[in-house]
Design a protein around this motif. Structure first.
Motif, PDB file in Angstrom:
ATOM      1  N   VAL A  29      25.707  43.937  50.927  1.00  0.00           N
ATOM      2  CA  VAL A  29      24.730  43.073  51.583  1.00  0.00           C
ATOM      3  C   VAL A  29      23.724  42.533  50.570  1.00  0.00           C
ATOM      4  O   VAL A  29      23.638  43.022  49.436  1.00  0.00           O
ATOM      5  CB  VAL A  29      23.989  43.819  52.722  1.00  0.00           C
ATOM      6  N   HIS A  30      22.974  41.535  50.999  1.00  0.00           N
ATOM      7  CA  HIS A  30      21.940  40.927  50.160  1.00  0.00           C
ATOM      8  C   HIS A  30      20.882  41.984  49.839  1.00  0.00           C
ATOM      9  O   HIS A  30      20.490  42.756  50.708  1.00  0.00           O
ATOM     10  CB  HIS A  30      21.311  39.753  50.906  1.00  0.00           C
ATOM     11  N   PRO A  31      20.404  42.038  48.596  1.00  0.00           N
ATOM     12  CA  PRO A  31      19.444  43.088  48.214  1.00  0.00           C
ATOM     13  C   PRO A  31      18.127  43.062  48.994  1.00  0.00           C
ATOM     14  O   PRO A  31      17.488  44.090  49.142  1.00  0.00           O
ATOM     15  CB  PRO A  31      19.175  42.829  46.733  1.00  0.00           C
ATOM     16  N   ASP A  32      17.732  41.893  49.508  1.00  0.00           N
ATOM     17  CA  ASP A  32      16.474  41.791  50.241  1.00  0.00           C
ATOM     18  C   ASP A  32      16.641  41.939  51.753  1.00  0.00           C
ATOM     19  O   ASP A  32      15.657  41.884  52.486  1.00  0.00           O
ATOM     20  CB  ASP A  32      15.794  40.453  49.943  1.00  0.00           C
ATOM     21  N   ALA A  33      17.866  42.115  52.233  1.00  0.00           N
ATOM     22  CA  ALA A  33      18.119  42.228  53.667  1.00  0.00           C
ATOM     23  C   ALA A  33      17.690  43.600  54.168  1.00  0.00           C
ATOM     24  O   ALA A  33      17.907  44.612  53.516  1.00  0.00           O
ATOM     25  CB  ALA A  33      19.591  42.000  53.955  1.00  0.00           C
ATOM     26  N   HIS A  34      17.070  43.624  55.351  1.00  0.00           N
ATOM     27  CA  HIS A  34      16.701  44.899  55.959  1.00  0.00           C
ATOM     28  C   HIS A  34      17.642  45.207  57.119  1.00  0.00           C
ATOM     29  O   HIS A  34      18.487  44.382  57.482  1.00  0.00           O
ATOM     30  CB  HIS A  34      15.227  44.922  56.374  1.00  0.00           C
ATOM     31  N   ILE A  38      20.697  42.983  58.986  1.00  0.00           N
ATOM     32  CA  ILE A  38      22.094  43.380  58.826  1.00  0.00           C
ATOM     33  C   ILE A  38      22.745  43.564  60.194  1.00  0.00           C
ATOM     34  O   ILE A  38      23.858  43.084  60.441  1.00  0.00           O
ATOM     35  CB  ILE A  38      22.203  44.660  57.970  1.00  0.00           C
ATOM     36  N   LYS A  39      22.044  44.218  61.103  1.00  0.00           N
ATOM     37  CA  LYS A  39      22.557  44.434  62.461  1.00  0.00           C
ATOM     38  C   LYS A  39      22.817  43.106  63.157  1.00  0.00           C
ATOM     39  O   LYS A  39      23.886  42.882  63.729  1.00  0.00           O
ATOM     40  CB  LYS A  39      21.563  45.267  63.269  1.00  0.00           C
ATOM     41  N   GLN A  40      21.856  42.192  63.093  1.00  0.00           N
ATOM     42  CA  GLN A  40      22.010  40.891  63.745  1.00  0.00           C
ATOM     43  C   GLN A  40      23.143  40.088  63.120  1.00  0.00           C
ATOM     44  O   GLN A  40      23.897  39.411  63.823  1.00  0.00           O
ATOM     45  CB  GLN A  40      20.701  40.105  63.670  1.00  0.00           C
ATOM     46  N   ALA A  41      23.298  40.166  61.788  1.00  0.00           N
ATOM     47  CA  ALA A  41      24.350  39.418  61.102  1.00  0.00           C
ATOM     48  C   ALA A  41      25.734  39.931  61.494  1.00  0.00           C
ATOM     49  O   ALA A  41      26.645  39.133  61.758  1.00  0.00           O
ATOM     50  CB  ALA A  41      24.158  39.506  59.599  1.00  0.00           C
ATOM     51  N   VAL A  42      25.916  41.243  61.534  1.00  0.00           N
ATOM     52  CA  VAL A  42      27.219  41.811  61.898  1.00  0.00           C
ATOM     53  C   VAL A  42      27.549  41.474  63.346  1.00  0.00           C
ATOM     54  O   VAL A  42      28.679  41.095  63.669  1.00  0.00           O
ATOM     55  CB  VAL A  42      27.243  43.336  61.656  1.00  0.00           C
ATOM     56  N   GLU A  43      26.563  41.580  64.240  1.00  0.00           N
ATOM     57  CA  GLU A  43      26.807  41.262  65.641  1.00  0.00           C
ATOM     58  C   GLU A  43      27.174  39.799  65.831  1.00  0.00           C
ATOM     59  O   GLU A  43      28.043  39.467  66.637  1.00  0.00           O
ATOM     60  CB  GLU A  43      25.581  41.620  66.489  1.00  0.00           C
ATOM     61  N   GLU A  44      26.543  38.912  65.071  1.00  0.00           N
ATOM     62  CA  GLU A  44      26.824  37.483  65.206  1.00  0.00           C
ATOM     63  C   GLU A  44      28.153  37.096  64.566  1.00  0.00           C
ATOM     64  O   GLU A  44      28.926  36.332  65.141  1.00  0.00           O
ATOM     65  CB  GLU A  44      25.691  36.669  64.581  1.00  0.00           C
ATOM     66  N   VAL A  50      26.435  46.718  67.471  1.00  0.00           N
ATOM     67  CA  VAL A  50      26.115  47.686  66.417  1.00  0.00           C
ATOM     68  C   VAL A  50      25.237  48.786  66.991  1.00  0.00           C
ATOM     69  O   VAL A  50      24.248  48.514  67.673  1.00  0.00           O
ATOM     70  CB  VAL A  50      25.414  46.982  65.238  1.00  0.00           C
ATOM     71  N   ARG A  51      25.606  50.036  66.706  1.00  0.00           N
ATOM     72  CA  ARG A  51      24.827  51.176  67.174  1.00  0.00           C
ATOM     73  C   ARG A  51      23.858  51.698  66.119  1.00  0.00           C
ATOM     74  O   ARG A  51      22.756  52.114  66.434  1.00  0.00           O
ATOM     75  CB  ARG A  51      25.775  52.294  67.605  1.00  0.00           C
ATOM     76  N   ASP A  52      24.283  51.667  64.832  1.00  0.00           N
ATOM     77  CA  ASP A  52      23.457  52.240  63.780  1.00  0.00           C
ATOM     78  C   ASP A  52      23.753  51.543  62.458  1.00  0.00           C
ATOM     79  O   ASP A  52      24.883  51.136  62.215  1.00  0.00           O
ATOM     80  CB  ASP A  52      23.752  53.743  63.648  1.00  0.00           C
ATOM     81  N   VAL A  53      22.715  51.409  61.613  1.00  0.00           N
ATOM     82  CA  VAL A  53      22.871  50.815  60.281  1.00  0.00           C
ATOM     83  C   VAL A  53      22.229  51.755  59.268  1.00  0.00           C
ATOM     84  O   VAL A  53      21.090  52.181  59.444  1.00  0.00           O
ATOM     85  CB  VAL A  53      22.198  49.430  60.190  1.00  0.00           C
ATOM     86  N   ARG A  54      22.969  52.067  58.229  1.00  0.00           N
ATOM     87  CA  ARG A  54      22.430  52.870  57.120  1.00  0.00           C
ATOM     88  C   ARG A  54      22.592  52.069  55.844  1.00  0.00           C
ATOM     89  O   ARG A  54      23.660  51.506  55.602  1.00  0.00           O
ATOM     90  CB  ARG A  54      23.170  54.195  56.999  1.00  0.00           C
ATOM     91  N   THR A  55      21.548  52.013  55.034  1.00  0.00           N
ATOM     92  CA  THR A  55      21.589  51.232  53.803  1.00  0.00           C
ATOM     93  C   THR A  55      21.449  52.136  52.591  1.00  0.00           C
ATOM     94  O   THR A  55      20.784  53.171  52.643  1.00  0.00           O
ATOM     95  CB  THR A  55      20.477  50.171  53.769  1.00  0.00           C
ATOM     96  N   ILE A  56      22.105  51.723  51.506  1.00  0.00           N
ATOM     97  CA  ILE A  56      22.090  52.474  50.257  1.00  0.00           C
ATOM     98  C   ILE A  56      21.909  51.482  49.121  1.00  0.00           C
ATOM     99  O   ILE A  56      22.622  50.481  49.067  1.00  0.00           O
ATOM    100  CB  ILE A  56      23.417  53.245  50.047  1.00  0.00           C
ATOM    101  N   SER A  57      20.978  51.757  48.220  1.00  0.00           N
ATOM    102  CA  SER A  57      20.849  50.951  47.012  1.00  0.00           C
ATOM    103  C   SER A  57      21.660  51.635  45.914  1.00  0.00           C
ATOM    104  O   SER A  57      21.355  52.752  45.507  1.00  0.00           O
ATOM    105  CB  SER A  57      19.388  50.839  46.587  1.00  0.00           C
ATOM    106  N   VAL A  58      22.703  50.970  45.457  1.00  0.00           N
ATOM    107  CA  VAL A  58      23.595  51.528  44.446  1.00  0.00           C
ATOM    108  C   VAL A  58      23.018  51.196  43.075  1.00  0.00           C
ATOM    109  O   VAL A  58      22.873  50.027  42.736  1.00  0.00           O
ATOM    110  CB  VAL A  58      25.020  50.963  44.594  1.00  0.00           C
ATOM    111  N   LYS A  76      23.327  46.521  46.893  1.00  0.00           N
ATOM    112  CA  LYS A  76      22.959  47.218  48.118  1.00  0.00           C
ATOM    113  C   LYS A  76      24.153  47.206  49.057  1.00  0.00           C
ATOM    114  O   LYS A  76      24.829  46.192  49.203  1.00  0.00           O
ATOM    115  CB  LYS A  76      21.775  46.511  48.778  1.00  0.00           C
ATOM    116  N   LYS A  77      24.430  48.363  49.662  1.00  0.00           N
ATOM    117  CA  LYS A  77      25.506  48.422  50.637  1.00  0.00           C
ATOM    118  C   LYS A  77      24.972  48.961  51.951  1.00  0.00           C
ATOM    119  O   LYS A  77      23.958  49.669  51.984  1.00  0.00           O
ATOM    120  CB  LYS A  77      26.697  49.228  50.137  1.00  0.00           C
ATOM    121  N   ALA A  78      25.665  48.602  53.008  1.00  0.00           N
ATOM    122  CA  ALA A  78      25.272  49.029  54.349  1.00  0.00           C
ATOM    123  C   ALA A  78      26.481  49.618  55.051  1.00  0.00           C
ATOM    124  O   ALA A  78      27.571  49.052  54.991  1.00  0.00           O
ATOM    125  CB  ALA A  78      24.731  47.856  55.146  1.00  0.00           C
ATOM    126  N   VAL A  79      26.280  50.753  55.709  1.00  0.00           N
ATOM    127  CA  VAL A  79      27.312  51.369  56.534  1.00  0.00           C
ATOM    128  C   VAL A  79      26.892  51.128  57.982  1.00  0.00           C
ATOM    129  O   VAL A  79      25.837  51.586  58.422  1.00  0.00           O
ATOM    130  CB  VAL A  79      27.458  52.876  56.243  1.00  0.00           C
TER     131      VAL A  79
END
Length: 98
Positions: A29-34, A38-44, A50-58, A76-79
């Motif tokens: 995902v984009h580094p500045d996305a919260h 992310i939830k709204q983007a995946v749903e759209e 989407v039930r849950d979003v977890r983010t990790i800065s690699v 940045k990745k999101a699960v």
């Protein structure tokens, strides 16, 4: 931010395919996305709930090629966990190969 700018691409790895069998999908995902973006983007983009979003800065890693040394990029990745019974078609059929 446009949903296609928030979600860059799916992460293709053994771990991501194992998570996909449990209804959790991994995206770069984009580094500045919260999380809300992310939830709204995946749903759209994928028309799922989407039930849950977890983010990790690699963090970046040091790399060398001969005498030249440098570092890889930070990213940045999101699960994303979906509601029960939903799936994303990008990952369909691939998790069965494991």
């Amino acid at each position: 931010m446009d949903p296609s700018q928030v979600i860059i691409r799916p992460v293709v790895s053994e771990k991501s395919y194992v998570l996909a069998t449990a209804g959790k999908y991994t995206f770069r995902v984009h580094p500045d996305a919260h999380k809300t973006q992310i939830k709204q983007a995946v749903e759209e983009l994928f028309d799922v709930q989407v039930r849950d979003v977890r983010t990790i800065s690699v963090p970046s890693k040091p790399k060398r090629r001969g005498y030249t040394s440098g570092r890889t990029r930070e990213w940045k990745k999101a699960v994303v966990q979906l509601a029960e019974g939903q799936s994303i078609p990008i990952f369909q059929g691939l998790e069965a190969d494991l």
